[in-house]
Motif scaffolding. Structure first.
Motif, PDB file in Angstrom:
ATOM      1  N   ALA A 145       0.827  -1.187   0.000  1.00  0.00           N
ATOM      2  CA  ALA A 145       0.000   0.000   0.000  1.00  0.00           C
ATOM      3  C   ALA A 145       0.867   1.244   0.000  1.00  0.00           C
ATOM      4  O   ALA A 145       0.604   2.204  -0.704  1.00  0.00           O
ATOM      5  N   THR A 146       1.880   1.245   0.774  1.00  0.00           N
ATOM      6  CA  THR A 146       2.755   2.390   0.841  1.00  0.00           C
ATOM      7  C   THR A 146       3.392   2.651  -0.512  1.00  0.00           C
ATOM      8  O   THR A 146       3.442   3.777  -0.973  1.00  0.00           O
ATOM      9  N   PHE A 147       3.850   1.626  -1.169  1.00  0.00           N
ATOM     10  CA  PHE A 147       4.461   1.789  -2.484  1.00  0.00           C
ATOM     11  C   PHE A 147       3.446   2.344  -3.454  1.00  0.00           C
ATOM     12  O   PHE A 147       3.742   3.205  -4.251  1.00  0.00           O
ATOM     13  N   ALA A 148       2.251   1.817  -3.418  1.00  0.00           N
ATOM     14  CA  ALA A 148       1.254   2.201  -4.389  1.00  0.00           C
ATOM     15  C   ALA A 148       0.958   3.677  -4.315  1.00  0.00           C
ATOM     16  O   ALA A 148       0.679   4.302  -5.318  1.00  0.00           O
ATOM     17  N   PHE A 207       0.261   4.344  -9.921  1.00  0.00           N
ATOM     18  CA  PHE A 207      -0.534   5.055  -8.922  1.00  0.00           C
ATOM     19  C   PHE A 207      -0.335   6.570  -8.918  1.00  0.00           C
ATOM     20  O   PHE A 207      -0.989   7.277  -8.171  1.00  0.00           O
ATOM     21  N   ASN A 208       0.536   7.070  -9.737  1.00  0.00           N
ATOM     22  CA  ASN A 208       0.845   8.499  -9.713  1.00  0.00           C
ATOM     23  C   ASN A 208      -0.365   9.369 -10.013  1.00  0.00           C
ATOM     24  O   ASN A 208      -0.458  10.501  -9.533  1.00  0.00           O
ATOM     25  N   ASP A 209      -1.288   8.873 -10.850  1.00  0.00           N
ATOM     26  CA  ASP A 209      -2.431   9.680 -11.263  1.00  0.00           C
ATOM     27  C   ASP A 209      -3.670   9.459 -10.404  1.00  0.00           C
ATOM     28  O   ASP A 209      -4.743   9.981 -10.709  1.00  0.00           O
ATOM     29  N   GLU A 247     -10.205   8.745  -5.000  1.00  0.00           N
ATOM     30  CA  GLU A 247     -10.256   7.616  -5.917  1.00  0.00           C
ATOM     31  C   GLU A 247      -9.674   6.359  -5.276  1.00  0.00           C
ATOM     32  O   GLU A 247      -8.879   6.436  -4.337  1.00  0.00           O
ATOM     33  N   THR A 248     -10.078   5.207  -5.803  1.00  0.00           N
ATOM     34  CA  THR A 248      -9.570   3.926  -5.333  1.00  0.00           C
ATOM     35  C   THR A 248      -9.092   3.096  -6.525  1.00  0.00           C
ATOM     36  O   THR A 248      -9.482   3.343  -7.664  1.00  0.00           O
ATOM     37  N   THR A 249      -8.266   2.112  -6.241  1.00  0.00           N
ATOM     38  CA  THR A 249      -7.810   1.189  -7.271  1.00  0.00           C
ATOM     39  C   THR A 249      -7.447  -0.138  -6.635  1.00  0.00           C
ATOM     40  O   THR A 249      -7.149  -0.205  -5.435  1.00  0.00           O
ATOM     41  N   LEU A 250      -7.486  -1.182  -7.431  1.00  0.00           N
ATOM     42  CA  LEU A 250      -7.066  -2.506  -6.987  1.00  0.00           C
ATOM     43  C   LEU A 250      -5.693  -2.805  -7.580  1.00  0.00           C
ATOM     44  O   LEU A 250      -5.417  -2.464  -8.728  1.00  0.00           O
ATOM     45  N   ARG A 304      -6.828   6.888  -1.988  1.00  0.00           N
ATOM     46  CA  ARG A 304      -6.073   8.105  -1.665  1.00  0.00           C
ATOM     47  C   ARG A 304      -6.972   9.010  -0.841  1.00  0.00           C
ATOM     48  O   ARG A 304      -7.969   9.528  -1.318  1.00  0.00           O
ATOM     49  N   LEU A 305      -6.613   9.223   0.419  1.00  0.00           N
ATOM     50  CA  LEU A 305      -7.417  10.015   1.344  1.00  0.00           C
ATOM     51  C   LEU A 305      -7.165  11.505   1.171  1.00  0.00           C
ATOM     52  O   LEU A 305      -8.099  12.311   1.168  1.00  0.00           O
ATOM     53  N   THR A 306      -5.883  11.874   1.095  1.00  0.00           N
ATOM     54  CA  THR A 306      -5.481  13.261   0.864  1.00  0.00           C
ATOM     55  C   THR A 306      -4.236  13.221  -0.014  1.00  0.00           C
ATOM     56  O   THR A 306      -3.775  12.156  -0.408  1.00  0.00           O
ATOM     57  N   GLU A 307      -3.668  14.385  -0.289  1.00  0.00           N
ATOM     58  CA  GLU A 307      -2.439  14.406  -1.075  1.00  0.00           C
ATOM     59  C   GLU A 307      -1.314  13.661  -0.366  1.00  0.00           C
ATOM     60  O   GLU A 307      -0.418  13.112  -1.019  1.00  0.00           O
ATOM     61  N   ASP A 308      -1.364  13.637   0.972  1.00  0.00           N
ATOM     62  CA  ASP A 308      -0.268  13.061   1.752  1.00  0.00           C
ATOM     63  C   ASP A 308      -0.640  11.788   2.508  1.00  0.00           C
ATOM     64  O   ASP A 308       0.156  11.296   3.302  1.00  0.00           O
ATOM     65  N   ARG A 309      -1.858  11.254   2.282  1.00  0.00           N
ATOM     66  CA  ARG A 309      -2.272  10.049   3.011  1.00  0.00           C
ATOM     67  C   ARG A 309      -2.971   9.065   2.091  1.00  0.00           C
ATOM     68  O   ARG A 309      -3.726   9.473   1.206  1.00  0.00           O
ATOM     69  N   VAL A 310      -2.726   7.770   2.352  1.00  0.00           N
ATOM     70  CA  VAL A 310      -3.375   6.714   1.573  1.00  0.00           C
ATOM     71  C   VAL A 310      -3.790   5.586   2.509  1.00  0.00           C
ATOM     72  O   VAL A 310      -3.090   5.267   3.468  1.00  0.00           O
ATOM     73  N   LEU A 311      -4.966   5.031   2.227  1.00  0.00           N
ATOM     74  CA  LEU A 311      -5.480   3.880   2.976  1.00  0.00           C
ATOM     75  C   LEU A 311      -5.314   2.639   2.119  1.00  0.00           C
ATOM     76  O   LEU A 311      -5.677   2.644   0.939  1.00  0.00           O
ATOM     77  N   VAL A 312      -4.795   1.592   2.710  1.00  0.00           N
ATOM     78  CA  VAL A 312      -4.629   0.328   1.993  1.00  0.00           C
ATOM     79  C   VAL A 312      -5.247  -0.793   2.825  1.00  0.00           C
ATOM     80  O   VAL A 312      -4.952  -0.928   4.009  1.00  0.00           O
ATOM     81  N   THR A 313      -6.107  -1.576   2.194  1.00  0.00           N
ATOM     82  CA  THR A 313      -6.719  -2.709   2.881  1.00  0.00           C
ATOM     83  C   THR A 313      -6.666  -3.933   1.965  1.00  0.00           C
ATOM     84  O   THR A 313      -6.509  -3.811   0.749  1.00  0.00           O
ATOM     85  N   THR A 314      -6.828  -5.087   2.545  1.00  0.00           N
ATOM     86  CA  THR A 314      -6.900  -6.298   1.744  1.00  0.00           C
ATOM     87  C   THR A 314      -8.239  -6.316   1.006  1.00  0.00           C
ATOM     88  O   THR A 314      -9.284  -6.034   1.589  1.00  0.00           O
ATOM     89  N   ALA A 315      -8.187  -6.619  -0.276  1.00  0.00           N
ATOM     90  CA  ALA A 315      -9.416  -6.697  -1.064  1.00  0.00           C
ATOM     91  C   ALA A 315     -10.198  -7.960  -0.703  1.00  0.00           C
ATOM     92  O   ALA A 315     -11.427  -7.985  -0.755  1.00  0.00           O
TER      93      ALA A 315
END
Length: 197
Positions: A18-21, A110-112, A117-120, A144-155
């Motif tokens: 998730a962090t990488f993404a 994931f840059n865009d 937005e969400t993605t798998l 992507r929660l904010t410009e500086d935060r991202v949430l990652v969970t198991t699908a």
């Protein structure tokens, strides 16, 4: 308890992915402790299901998409003190035992990703634990929660084999100490991680 360890390992892999993404190639990302967690389940006596987690899990992702995750196995929480102690002694075999996960993610995908937005994404990595290595594969949901935060969970739940991680002997000991007829050797794992830069 082996189930817990397997779950923790999977969770760690997911967190790293998730962090990488979300990293976007501009800065290192680090997990937010109070908003991140790895949970796992176990079944004893064929009918009793229980939920556990690790309290000390951390991860970072570099600009190049290199993932590094660490799980403090001594932080296992099963909600029964004696069981925590037995898992640390017989399954993890040390209070300071750690599991580490390493892998790489293609950051360009994931840059865009815009805020909201969400993605798998699929992740592959290597989990190291007690001198053993296991390949891990998982599908993750990244938001992507904010410009500086991202949430990652198991699908989906990740199912791990305790035999692959070398925990079967420790689980056998737990069964004897608790006088249980059985503890399942495949464990479901879920991950919820928040990363920020």
């Amino acid at each position: 308890m082996k189930h817990l360890t397997c779950l923790a390992t999977v969770a760690t892999l997911m967190t790293t992915l998730a962090t990488f993404a979300y990293a976007g190639g501009h800065a290192n990302w680090a997990s937010v402790p109070d908003q991140s967690g790895v949970g796992f389940g176990s079944i004893k006596k064929d009918t009793v299901g229980e939920v556990h987690h690790f309290e000390d899990v951390s991860g970072t992702v570099s600009e190049a998409g290199e993932l590094a995750v660490s799980i403090n196995l001594g932080s296992v929480e099963t909600y029964i003190d004696i069981r925590n102690e037995r898992m640390i002694e017989h399954v993890f075999q040390a209070a300071d035992a750690k599991a580490t996960l390493a892998g790489e993610v293609d950051m360009d995908e994931f840059n865009d990703l815009a805020v909201g937005e969400t993605t798998l994404t699929d992740f592959e990595g290597v989990l190291s634990l007690g001198g053993l290595e296991a390949e891990i594969e998982a599908e993750l949901l990244v938001a992507r929660l904010t410009e500086d935060r991202v949430l990652v969970t198991t699908a989906n739940m990740i199912m791990l084999s305790t035999a692959d991680l070398g925990f079967d002997a420790g689980i056998d000991t737990l069964m004897q100490l608790a006088k249980l007829p059985g503890i399942t050797r495949v464990t479901p794992v879920t991950v919820r991680m928040v990363f920020e830069k």
